[in-house]
Scaffold this motif. Structure first.
Motif, PDB file in Angstrom:
ATOM      1  N   THR A  90       0.838  -1.203   0.000  1.00 12.05           N
ATOM      2  CA  THR A  90       0.000   0.000   0.000  1.00 12.05           C
ATOM      3  C   THR A  90       0.868   1.246   0.000  1.00 12.05           C
ATOM      4  OG1 THR A  90      -0.177   0.072   2.428  1.00 12.05           O
ATOM      5  CG2 THR A  90      -1.815  -1.232   1.253  1.00 12.05           C
ATOM      6  N   ASP A  91       0.231   2.399   0.190  1.00 11.77           N
ATOM      7  CA  ASP A  91       0.969   3.651   0.152  1.00 11.77           C
ATOM      8  C   ASP A  91       1.501   4.021   1.535  1.00 11.77           C
ATOM      9  OD1 ASP A  91      -1.224   4.591   1.544  1.00 11.77           O
ATOM     10  OD2 ASP A  91      -2.143   5.532  -0.198  1.00 11.77           O
ATOM     11  N   ILE A 141      -3.996   5.865  -1.995  1.00 10.10           N
ATOM     12  CA  ILE A 141      -5.000   4.937  -1.492  1.00 10.10           C
ATOM     13  C   ILE A 141      -5.803   5.554  -0.359  1.00 10.10           C
ATOM     14  CG2 ILE A 141      -5.338   2.698  -0.364  1.00 10.10           C
ATOM     15  CD1 ILE A 141      -2.938   1.665  -1.941  1.00 10.10           C
ATOM     16  N   ILE A 176     -11.838   0.372  -4.838  1.00  6.09           N
ATOM     17  CA  ILE A 176     -10.490   0.023  -5.277  1.00  6.09           C
ATOM     18  C   ILE A 176     -10.272  -1.462  -5.037  1.00  6.09           C
ATOM     19  CG2 ILE A 176      -9.560   2.337  -4.825  1.00  6.09           C
ATOM     20  CD1 ILE A 176      -8.276   1.261  -2.303  1.00  6.09           C
ATOM     21  N   PHE A 178      -7.086  -4.788  -5.589  1.00  2.00           N
ATOM     22  CA  PHE A 178      -5.684  -5.127  -5.839  1.00  2.00           C
ATOM     23  C   PHE A 178      -5.630  -6.353  -6.725  1.00  2.00           C
ATOM     24  CE2 PHE A 178      -1.643  -7.206  -4.830  1.00  2.00           C
ATOM     25  CZ  PHE A 178      -0.759  -6.135  -4.906  1.00  2.00           C
ATOM     26  N   SER A 179      -4.812  -6.276  -7.777  1.00  2.00           N
ATOM     27  CA  SER A 179      -4.673  -7.406  -8.684  1.00  2.00           C
ATOM     28  C   SER A 179      -3.337  -7.335  -9.394  1.00  2.00           C
ATOM     29  CB  SER A 179      -5.810  -7.390  -9.730  1.00  2.00           C
ATOM     30  OG  SER A 179      -5.653  -8.433 -10.677  1.00  2.00           O
ATOM     31  N   ASN A 182      -0.771  -4.668  -8.521  1.00  3.84           N
ATOM     32  CA  ASN A 182      -1.151  -3.265  -8.696  1.00  3.84           C
ATOM     33  C   ASN A 182      -2.503  -2.977  -8.061  1.00  3.84           C
ATOM     34  OD1 ASN A 182       0.928  -1.900 -10.460  1.00  3.84           O
ATOM     35  ND2 ASN A 182       0.449  -3.663 -11.760  1.00  3.84           N
ATOM     36  N   TRP A 183      -2.689  -1.724  -7.644  1.00  2.00           N
ATOM     37  CA  TRP A 183      -3.983  -1.253  -7.162  1.00  2.00           C
ATOM     38  C   TRP A 183      -4.726  -0.595  -8.315  1.00  2.00           C
ATOM     39  CZ3 TRP A 183      -6.341  -2.238  -2.640  1.00  2.00           C
ATOM     40  CH2 TRP A 183      -5.552  -2.703  -1.580  1.00  2.00           C
ATOM     41  N   TYR A 184      -6.032  -0.828  -8.379  1.00  2.00           N
ATOM     42  CA  TYR A 184      -6.873  -0.248  -9.417  1.00  2.00           C
ATOM     43  C   TYR A 184      -8.050   0.489  -8.770  1.00  2.00           C
ATOM     44  CZ  TYR A 184      -4.340  -3.319 -12.609  1.00  2.00           C
ATOM     45  OH  TYR A 184      -3.350  -3.948 -13.329  1.00  2.00           O
ATOM     46  N   LYS A 199      -5.501   2.588 -13.254  1.00  2.00           N
ATOM     47  CA  LYS A 199      -4.401   2.019 -12.485  1.00  2.00           C
ATOM     48  C   LYS A 199      -3.867   3.116 -11.571  1.00  2.00           C
ATOM     49  CE  LYS A 199      -1.738  -1.078 -14.318  1.00  2.00           C
ATOM     50  NZ  LYS A 199      -0.701  -1.805 -15.098  1.00  2.00           N
ATOM     51  N   VAL A 200      -3.866   2.861 -10.261  1.00  2.00           N
ATOM     52  CA  VAL A 200      -3.564   3.905  -9.285  1.00  2.00           C
ATOM     53  C   VAL A 200      -2.179   4.512  -9.493  1.00  2.00           C
ATOM     54  CG1 VAL A 200      -3.238   4.374  -6.817  1.00  2.00           C
ATOM     55  CG2 VAL A 200      -5.166   2.987  -7.567  1.00  2.00           C
TER      56      VAL A 200
END
Length: 312
Positions: A90-91, A141, A176, A178-179, A182-184, A199-200
Motif C-alpha cells: 500500500t501507500d 490509497i 479500489i 488489488f490485482s 497493482n492497485w486499481y 491504475k492507481v
C-alpha cells in the motif's frame, strides 16, 4: 501535533514496547531530547508509572494498561503479518496508520507477549519487489478511500499508457481493488459519462473536492461483474487435478485468482483476468494437468497459439 496529542502518543509508544529510548521518541515526533525529557516528566507527574532514565530508556511498570481490550499472542502475530504486507503493498499513509494501530495492539499485550512479538518481528519480512512511486508519495490509497467514504468528487491527472499522454478527469470513486501487484480504482468519469478502471500508480495528481456526489453506484462486487466485459475483464474457470494444484504456486494470484474449491479429485479455480492472451500462454505451462471450463474463447486462443508452435 499539539502537546496533549503528543503526550498521548508517547504513552501509547511506551505501552507498545518493552523499552523505548529517548532518541526513538525524539525521532518519532521530530522533537528535541530536552522536550522528550519534559514530556516524560509531565507523564510521571500525571501519575503514569514510568521506570528508567535518559541514558538507558523508558518503560512502563509491567501490568499497567489504559485500554481494557486485550489481544492474544496469535492475534497479534496475525496483525504483525498484515503489517508487513501493508507496508509493501500500500501507500505510505496506509502504512503509517497501520503502524500506529499496531502500536496500540502492542500497548495492551502482556510484557512477555510483547517481547515475543518483538523477537518475531525481527524474523519476518517481505521481499521488496516494486512500489508505485506516484501512489506512494501522494498517499493515493488513503485519499481515494476518503473520497469513497465521504462520496466526494475527485479531480485527477491520469497518464494513459495507451495514448502516452496525461489527461484531466473528474470522477466519482466507486471502489479500489488489488490485482497482479497493482492497485486499481473503479470510478465514474463525469467527462466520459462512463465507468472506468484506472491504475492507481498512473494517477499523477489527485485532489479530493468538497463537492458531494449523490449518484448511487453499484457495490464493488456487483460493479466488477457488470463491467468486466466492457472494461476487458474476463472471467476464467479452470479445473486442475487437486494433488497437482500446488504446481501453480503464487502465479495464480498474479493472473487474478478469485476463488478455488475442491470438487472430487479436482480443484476448480475462478479468475478475473485482464488479458486472455497472457492467460492462455500461462495455461499452456500446465495444460497437461488441467482443463478449461470457460470461456470458450480462451479454448480457441489456446488452439491458435498451438497452431503456431514449431517443434523444429
Amino acid at each position: 501535533m499539539n502537546r496533549i496529542d503528543r503526550l498521548s502518543a508517547i504513552l501509547v509508544q511506551l505501552q507498545s514496547r518493552s523499552l523505548v529510548k529517548a532518541r526513538q521518541i525524539a525521532d518519532r515526533f521530530d522533537i528535541s531530547l530536552r522536550t522528550v525529557y519534559r514530556d516524560i516528566q509531565a507523564l510521571e507527574e500525571a501519575g503514569i508509572p514510568i521506570i528508567g532514565n535518559p541514558g538507558i530508556g523508558y518503560s512502563l511498570v509491567d501490568g499497567y494498561r489504559l485500554p481494557p481490550l486485550m489481544f492474544s499472542q496469535a492475534e497479534a502475530l496475525a496483525f504483525l503479518t498484515a503489517e508487513k504486507l501493508i507496508d509493501e503493498l500500500t501507500d505510505a499513509g496506509s502504512s503509517e496508520h497501520y503502524r500506529a494501530g499496531m502500536d496500540k495492539i502492542r500497548a495492551v499485550m502482556r510484557f512477555a507477549d510483547k517481547n515475543s512479538l518483538e523477537d518475531m518481528e525481527n524474523n519476518m519480512g517481505v521481499l521488496r519487489t516494486h512500489k508505485p512511486e506516484m501512489a506512494h508519495s501522494l498517499n493515493m490509497i488513503q485519499l481515494l478511500m476518503e473520497s469513497i467514504h465521504k462520496k466526494r468528487v475527485v479531480h485527477i491527472s491520469y497518464f494513459s499508457d495507451y495514448k502516452k499522454e496525461v489527461s484531466e478527469r473528474t470522477i466519482e470513486s466507486v471502489g479500489i481493488f488489488f490485482s497482479k501487484t497493482n492497485w486499481y480504482l473503479i470510478a465514474y468519469c463525469q467527462i466520459k459519462k462512463q465507468y472506468r478502471i484506472f491504475k492507481v500508480k498512473r494517477i499523477q495528481a489527485l485532489e479530493v473536492s468538497d463537492i458531494t456526489f449523490t449518484t448511487q453506484h453499484p457495490p464493488l462486487k456487483e460493479f466488477l461483474h457488470k463491467v468486466q466485459k466492457t472494461e476487458g475483464l474476463e472471467e476464467v474457470v479452470i479445473s486442475i487435478i487437486t494433488d497437482k494444484a500446488p504446481m501453480l504456486n503464487d502465479d495464480k494470484y498474479y493472473y487474478g485468482l478469485l476463488t478455488e474449491r475442491e470438487i472430487g479429485d479436482k480443484t476448480e479455480l475462478r479468475f478475473l483476468t485482464f488479458s486472455l492472451d497472457k492467460f492462455a500462454r500461462w495455461y499452456l505451462s500446465f495444460a497437461d494437468i488441467a482443463t478449461i471450463v470457460s470461456p470458450d474463447k480462451l479454448k480457441r486462443k489456446v488452439r491458435q497459439i498451438l497452431q503456431h508452435v514449431s517443434t523444429e
